[in-house]
Design a protein around this motif. Structure first.
Motif, PDB file in Angstrom:
ATOM      1  N   LEU A 110      -1.838   6.941  -7.808  1.00  0.00           N
ATOM      2  CA  LEU A 110      -0.679   7.419  -8.567  1.00  0.00           C
ATOM      3  C   LEU A 110      -1.181   8.097  -9.843  1.00  0.00           C
ATOM      4  O   LEU A 110      -1.194   7.522 -10.925  1.00  0.00           O
ATOM      5  N   THR A 111      -1.592   9.337  -9.699  1.00  0.00           N
ATOM      6  CA  THR A 111      -2.265  10.045 -10.789  1.00  0.00           C
ATOM      7  C   THR A 111      -1.337  10.394 -11.952  1.00  0.00           C
ATOM      8  O   THR A 111      -1.807  10.727 -13.036  1.00  0.00           O
ATOM      9  N   LYS A 112      -0.011  10.325 -11.733  1.00  0.00           N
ATOM     10  CA  LYS A 112       0.942  10.662 -12.792  1.00  0.00           C
ATOM     11  C   LYS A 112       1.531   9.430 -13.473  1.00  0.00           C
ATOM     12  O   LYS A 112       2.340   9.561 -14.395  1.00  0.00           O
ATOM     13  N   LEU A 113       1.118   8.253 -13.034  1.00  0.00           N
ATOM     14  CA  LEU A 113       1.680   7.021 -13.572  1.00  0.00           C
ATOM     15  C   LEU A 113       1.289   6.833 -15.032  1.00  0.00           C
ATOM     16  O   LEU A 113       0.110   6.816 -15.381  1.00  0.00           O
ATOM     17  N   LYS A 114       2.300   6.681 -15.897  1.00  0.00           N
ATOM     18  CA  LYS A 114       2.075   6.507 -17.326  1.00  0.00           C
ATOM     19  C   LYS A 114       2.434   5.089 -17.795  1.00  0.00           C
ATOM     20  O   LYS A 114       1.853   4.590 -18.749  1.00  0.00           O
ATOM     21  N   THR A 115       3.404   4.459 -17.124  1.00  0.00           N
ATOM     22  CA  THR A 115       3.876   3.135 -17.552  1.00  0.00           C
ATOM     23  C   THR A 115       3.867   2.171 -16.379  1.00  0.00           C
ATOM     24  O   THR A 115       4.423   2.474 -15.317  1.00  0.00           O
ATOM     25  N   LEU A 116       3.242   1.015 -16.571  1.00  0.00           N
ATOM     26  CA  LEU A 116       3.242  -0.047 -15.569  1.00  0.00           C
ATOM     27  C   LEU A 116       3.668  -1.347 -16.242  1.00  0.00           C
ATOM     28  O   LEU A 116       3.019  -1.815 -17.184  1.00  0.00           O
ATOM     29  N   ASN A 166      -3.947 -12.515 -12.224  1.00  0.00           N
ATOM     30  CA  ASN A 166      -5.048 -12.959 -13.071  1.00  0.00           C
ATOM     31  C   ASN A 166      -6.102 -11.850 -13.108  1.00  0.00           C
ATOM     32  O   ASN A 166      -5.884 -10.756 -12.578  1.00  0.00           O
ATOM     33  N   GLU A 167      -7.242 -12.134 -13.728  1.00  0.00           N
ATOM     34  CA  GLU A 167      -8.258 -11.097 -13.913  1.00  0.00           C
ATOM     35  C   GLU A 167      -8.868 -10.623 -12.602  1.00  0.00           C
ATOM     36  O   GLU A 167      -9.594  -9.609 -12.579  1.00  0.00           O
ATOM     37  N   PHE A 168      -8.601 -11.309 -11.490  1.00  0.00           N
ATOM     38  CA  PHE A 168      -9.110 -10.884 -10.189  1.00  0.00           C
ATOM     39  C   PHE A 168      -8.057 -10.134  -9.367  1.00  0.00           C
ATOM     40  O   PHE A 168      -8.315  -9.755  -8.225  1.00  0.00           O
ATOM     41  N   SER A 169      -6.884  -9.913  -9.947  1.00  0.00           N
ATOM     42  CA  SER A 169      -5.777  -9.313  -9.198  1.00  0.00           C
ATOM     43  C   SER A 169      -5.772  -7.791  -9.228  1.00  0.00           C
ATOM     44  O   SER A 169      -5.099  -7.158  -8.415  1.00  0.00           O
ATOM     45  N   LEU A 170      -6.490  -7.203 -10.162  1.00  0.00           N
ATOM     46  CA  LEU A 170      -6.442  -5.751 -10.321  1.00  0.00           C
ATOM     47  C   LEU A 170      -7.534  -5.086  -9.495  1.00  0.00           C
ATOM     48  O   LEU A 170      -8.651  -5.613  -9.381  1.00  0.00           O
ATOM     49  N   PRO A 171      -7.265  -3.906  -8.946  1.00  0.00           N
ATOM     50  CA  PRO A 171      -8.296  -3.191  -8.179  1.00  0.00           C
ATOM     51  C   PRO A 171      -9.432  -2.732  -9.089  1.00  0.00           C
ATOM     52  O   PRO A 171      -9.245  -2.542 -10.296  1.00  0.00           O
ATOM     53  N   LYS A 172     -10.610  -2.536  -8.499  1.00  0.00           N
ATOM     54  CA  LYS A 172     -11.789  -2.175  -9.286  1.00  0.00           C
ATOM     55  C   LYS A 172     -11.601  -0.862 -10.030  1.00  0.00           C
ATOM     56  O   LYS A 172     -12.097  -0.699 -11.144  1.00  0.00           O
ATOM     57  N   GLN A 173     -10.891   0.083  -9.421  1.00  0.00           N
ATOM     58  CA  GLN A 173     -10.706   1.397 -10.020  1.00  0.00           C
ATOM     59  C   GLN A 173      -9.434   1.494 -10.855  1.00  0.00           C
ATOM     60  O   GLN A 173      -8.974   2.584 -11.172  1.00  0.00           O
ATOM     61  N   PHE A 174      -8.868   0.356 -11.235  1.00  0.00           N
ATOM     62  CA  PHE A 174      -7.629   0.350 -12.016  1.00  0.00           C
ATOM     63  C   PHE A 174      -7.796   1.129 -13.318  1.00  0.00           C
ATOM     64  O   PHE A 174      -6.865   1.779 -13.804  1.00  0.00           O
ATOM     65  N   GLY A 175      -8.990   1.101 -13.879  1.00  0.00           N
ATOM     66  CA  GLY A 175      -9.259   1.790 -15.132  1.00  0.00           C
ATOM     67  C   GLY A 175      -9.225   3.296 -15.043  1.00  0.00           C
ATOM     68  O   GLY A 175      -9.253   3.984 -16.072  1.00  0.00           O
ATOM     69  N   GLU A 216       0.816  -1.207   0.000  1.00  0.00           N
ATOM     70  CA  GLU A 216       0.000   0.000   0.000  1.00  0.00           C
ATOM     71  C   GLU A 216       0.854   1.264   0.000  1.00  0.00           C
ATOM     72  O   GLU A 216       0.428   2.307  -0.497  1.00  0.00           O
ATOM     73  N   SER A 217       2.061   1.162   0.525  1.00  0.00           N
ATOM     74  CA  SER A 217       2.943   2.332   0.587  1.00  0.00           C
ATOM     75  C   SER A 217       3.373   2.816  -0.791  1.00  0.00           C
ATOM     76  O   SER A 217       3.998   3.870  -0.912  1.00  0.00           O
ATOM     77  N   ILE A 218       3.015   2.086  -1.843  1.00  0.00           N
ATOM     78  CA  ILE A 218       3.359   2.531  -3.200  1.00  0.00           C
ATOM     79  C   ILE A 218       2.723   3.877  -3.493  1.00  0.00           C
ATOM     80  O   ILE A 218       3.265   4.686  -4.269  1.00  0.00           O
ATOM     81  N   CYS A 219       1.595   4.170  -2.857  1.00  0.00           N
ATOM     82  CA  CYS A 219       0.897   5.426  -3.129  1.00  0.00           C
ATOM     83  C   CYS A 219       1.663   6.637  -2.622  1.00  0.00           C
ATOM     84  O   CYS A 219       1.364   7.774  -3.006  1.00  0.00           O
ATOM     85  N   LEU A 220       2.671   6.423  -1.755  1.00  0.00           N
ATOM     86  CA  LEU A 220       3.454   7.534  -1.215  1.00  0.00           C
ATOM     87  C   LEU A 220       4.446   8.074  -2.241  1.00  0.00           C
ATOM     88  O   LEU A 220       5.006   9.148  -2.055  1.00  0.00           O
ATOM     89  N   PHE A 221       4.662   7.339  -3.339  1.00  0.00           N
ATOM     90  CA  PHE A 221       5.513   7.819  -4.430  1.00  0.00           C
ATOM     91  C   PHE A 221       4.632   8.668  -5.356  1.00  0.00           C
ATOM     92  O   PHE A 221       4.296   8.276  -6.468  1.00  0.00           O
ATOM     93  N   SER A 222       4.271   9.840  -4.885  1.00  0.00           N
ATOM     94  CA  SER A 222       3.213  10.645  -5.507  1.00  0.00           C
ATOM     95  C   SER A 222       3.549  11.146  -6.906  1.00  0.00           C
ATOM     96  O   SER A 222       2.648  11.487  -7.674  1.00  0.00           O
ATOM     97  N   ASN A 223       4.831  11.234  -7.262  1.00  0.00           N
ATOM     98  CA  ASN A 223       5.224  11.746  -8.574  1.00  0.00           C
ATOM     99  C   ASN A 223       5.654  10.635  -9.536  1.00  0.00           C
ATOM    100  O   ASN A 223       6.244  10.912 -10.584  1.00  0.00           O
ATOM    101  N   LEU A 224       5.329   9.407  -9.188  1.00  0.00           N
ATOM    102  CA  LEU A 224       5.767   8.265  -9.971  1.00  0.00           C
ATOM    103  C   LEU A 224       5.125   8.264 -11.359  1.00  0.00           C
ATOM    104  O   LEU A 224       3.913   8.404 -11.501  1.00  0.00           O
ATOM    105  N   GLU A 225       5.966   8.106 -12.384  1.00  0.00           N
ATOM    106  CA  GLU A 225       5.497   8.037 -13.763  1.00  0.00           C
ATOM    107  C   GLU A 225       5.728   6.659 -14.378  1.00  0.00           C
ATOM    108  O   GLU A 225       5.031   6.276 -15.319  1.00  0.00           O
ATOM    109  N   PHE A 226       6.720   5.929 -13.836  1.00  0.00           N
ATOM    110  CA  PHE A 226       7.122   4.643 -14.399  1.00  0.00           C
ATOM    111  C   PHE A 226       7.321   3.652 -13.256  1.00  0.00           C
ATOM    112  O   PHE A 226       8.046   3.937 -12.301  1.00  0.00           O
ATOM    113  N   LEU A 227       6.672   2.484 -13.356  1.00  0.00           N
ATOM    114  CA  LEU A 227       6.789   1.463 -12.313  1.00  0.00           C
ATOM    115  C   LEU A 227       6.977   0.099 -12.955  1.00  0.00           C
ATOM    116  O   LEU A 227       6.157  -0.334 -13.774  1.00  0.00           O
TER     117      LEU A 227
END
Length: 351
Positions: free
Chosen positions: A80-86, A94-103, A52-63
């Protein structure tokens, strides 16, 4: 950990790959380092859940979280509102691993290859800014029709799955430049793919194709076509099935071939609509049309003077085909299917 602070000389890049990290290790990164980091590498560690601490990298663009044992990506990644690349290759997602708001992420590149997806996650189809989507080496059995919503997509990599068909909706991606569907179970290519006017590379090797639609010649930007490892036919099909046209079709053919005028004032609406659906016979020596009754005919077309590809034609009657021959060079003449110039298709890979 102090070691984290010096993990990279560039302040915006933090490389924590191959450091035996677990799910809690990110908690020790300083607040300043988190804020400064724009690129974060967490490859080859022992993470089973993205912390969950990943959200503290507020300027993250690439992960890049590839090559862990991740089975869940936490909801906090959506902050991570600035994330462009994952990049999350080679995990256990699998298809159940992503959070509901991933989109809701503003991703432009997403790589989920080498995981356990059996279907394309619906959240991925909501990433409207996505330019590159990779889901190779999973367990996908189909491509959802909703793929057409990704109108910014330039690269789609779905190689190494169990896909058996290509949906017509795939042709509704105006920017698609690279399409990789190799190492699947695809038996045919829909003619509608000729609407992919930006397509430059099409990889179809190691599938179950025996022919291609003639409409593929309309892909004017196509430079590379990979077909090796397919059971492409090497000679004309001698046994052709042809169901005689119905009285309705015979009448319709006569109306169209004689250029007789018709309107809703003269005919019921269903007959007008039927007549408007006539398909012109592709044989330039035939002025005929067809509706429901046609001949499936394999025609070999010379690509770049080196390879002859089997393309499927739909002709109005058996009389439109040339005499059958076991020699693939003895082809039915067709002005629009002459050798494709080298500048139209630079590479055809058949073997």
């Amino acid at each position: 950990m102090e070691g984290f602070e010096g993990a990279s000389s560039a302040e915006s890049v933090l490389d924590l790959s191959r450091m035996n990290l677990n799910n809690q290790s990110l908690d020790t990164v300083s607040e300043k380092r988190r804020k400064d980091t724009k690129q974060l590498y967490l490859c080859y560690n022992r993470m089973t859940v993205l912390p969950e601490s990943i959200c503290l990298f507020s300027n993250l663009e690439f992960l890049d979280i590839s090559n862990n044992t991740l089975s869940v990506i936490c909801e906090d990644i959506t902050r991570l509102t600035k994330l462009k690349t994952l990049i999350a290759k080679n995990n256990r997602l699998n298809e159940f691993s992503l959070p509901k708001q991933f989109g809701s992420l503003q991703l432009e590149m997403l790589n989920l290859s080498g995981n356990r997806f059996e279907e394309v996650p619906s959240q991925c189809l909501q990433l409207l800014r996505l330019q590159s989507l990779s889901l190779g080496g999973n367990r996908l059995k189909s491509i959802p029709a909703e793929i057409e919503s990704l109108t910014s997509l330039e690269l789609l990599y779905l190689g190494g799955n169990q896909i058996s068909s290509i949906p017509a909706e795939l042709a509704n991606l105006p920017c698609l430049t690279y399409l990789v569907l190799c190492d699947n179970r695809i038996q045919s290519v829909p003619p509608t793919l000729n609407r992919l006017h930006s397509l430059r590379s099409l990889s179809l090797h190691n599938n179950l194709l025996t022919y291609l639609p003639r409409e593929i010649l309309s892909l004017v930007q196509l430079q590379e076509l990979s077909l090796r490892g397919n059971p492409l036919v090497v000679r004309f099909v001698k046994d052709m099935t042809y169901d005689p046209p119905s009285l309705l079709e015979l009448a319709g053919r006569t109306v169209k071939s004689k250029n007789l005028l018709y309107s809703y004032k003269d005919l019921p609406s269903h007959l007008v609509n039927y007549l408007d659906m006539a398909s012109k016979c592709p044989n330039p020596k035939c002025a005929g049309v067809y509706f429901d009754s046609c001949v499936r005919h394999i025609k070999f077309v010379d690509f770049c003077g080196k390879y002859r590809l089997p393309l499927m034609h739909y002709l109005c009657s058996p009389e439109c085909t040339s005499p059958c021959s076991s020699n693939p060079q003895s082809d039915a003449d067709s002005d629009d299917d002459n050798s494709v110039p080298a500048d139209r298709l630079q590479r055809v890979l058949l073997g």
